[in-house]
Design an enzyme around this catalytic site. Structure first.
Site, mmCIF file in Angstrom:
data_model
loop_
_atom_site.group_PDB
_atom_site.id
_atom_site.type_symbol
_atom_site.label_atom_id
_atom_site.label_comp_id
_atom_site.label_asym_id
_atom_site.label_seq_id
_atom_site.Cartn_x
_atom_site.Cartn_y
_atom_site.Cartn_z
ATOM 1 N N ASP A 1 37.889 30.552 40.856
ATOM 2 C CA ASP A 1 38.274 31.780 41.565
ATOM 3 C C ASP A 1 38.428 31.639 43.080
ATOM 4 O OD1 ASP A 1 38.324 33.198 39.201
ATOM 5 O OD2 ASP A 1 36.305 34.013 39.442
ATOM 6 N N HIS B 1 33.771 37.758 35.714
ATOM 7 C CA HIS B 1 34.012 36.339 35.433
ATOM 8 C C HIS B 1 32.695 35.599 35.222
ATOM 9 C CE1 HIS B 1 38.365 35.919 37.171
ATOM 10 N NE2 HIS B 1 38.311 36.592 36.035
ATOM 11 N N SER C 1 41.532 38.005 31.699
ATOM 12 C CA SER C 1 41.022 36.735 32.227
ATOM 13 C C SER C 1 39.766 36.241 31.517
ATOM 14 C CB SER C 1 40.750 36.849 33.726
ATOM 15 O OG SER C 1 39.704 37.759 33.982
#
Length: 126
Positions: A104, A77, A38
């Site tokens: 998210d 992230h 990701s």
């Protein structure tokens, strides 16, 4: 008998080093491994990240590692939005994987729109 002593010393040394890193970095988990794609191309699956947690406010653009209520595996992230609560001055953040299409919010606990400080395990260093 000698083998057990050496194994015990290795385990004890590793624990001492880990606890020392926790104190120095201010993070409950000073080292994490990236588990998904990701964050590609910046971070690839298997990359090792060192974390640091300071009292400084978290800013958009920083890469953080966080836990989600009800999940055991931390996520790496980028912070894409920072929301300051007017009543308390606390900062909440919205995150997104660089290689993901959307933010998210679908990963967060049901009804949760932002992460709070207690969700953040640390900031990626380097």
């Amino acid at each position: 008998m000698e083998r057990c002593t050496v194994s015990g010393m290795i385990v004890t040394s590793a624990l001492i080093i880990w606890k020392g890193l926790m104190c120095v970095t201010g993070s409950e988990s000073p080292v994490v491994v990236v588990l998904s794609g990701s964050m590609e191309p910046g971070f690839k699956r298997g990359d090792i990240l060192f974390l640091h947690m300071s009292k400084d406010p978290i800013r958009a653009g920083e890469i953080v590692v966080f836990n989600i209520d009800g999940r055991e595996i931390p996520i790496v992230h980028r912070v894409i939005k920072v929301h300051e609560r007017q009543d308390t001055g606390e900062v909440d953040v919205l995150t997104k994987g660089d290689n993901n299409y959307g933010d998210d919010r679908l990963l967060y606990a049901q009804g949760q729109q932002y992460l709070q400080r207690h969700h953040i395990m640390g900031r990626a260093v380097g």
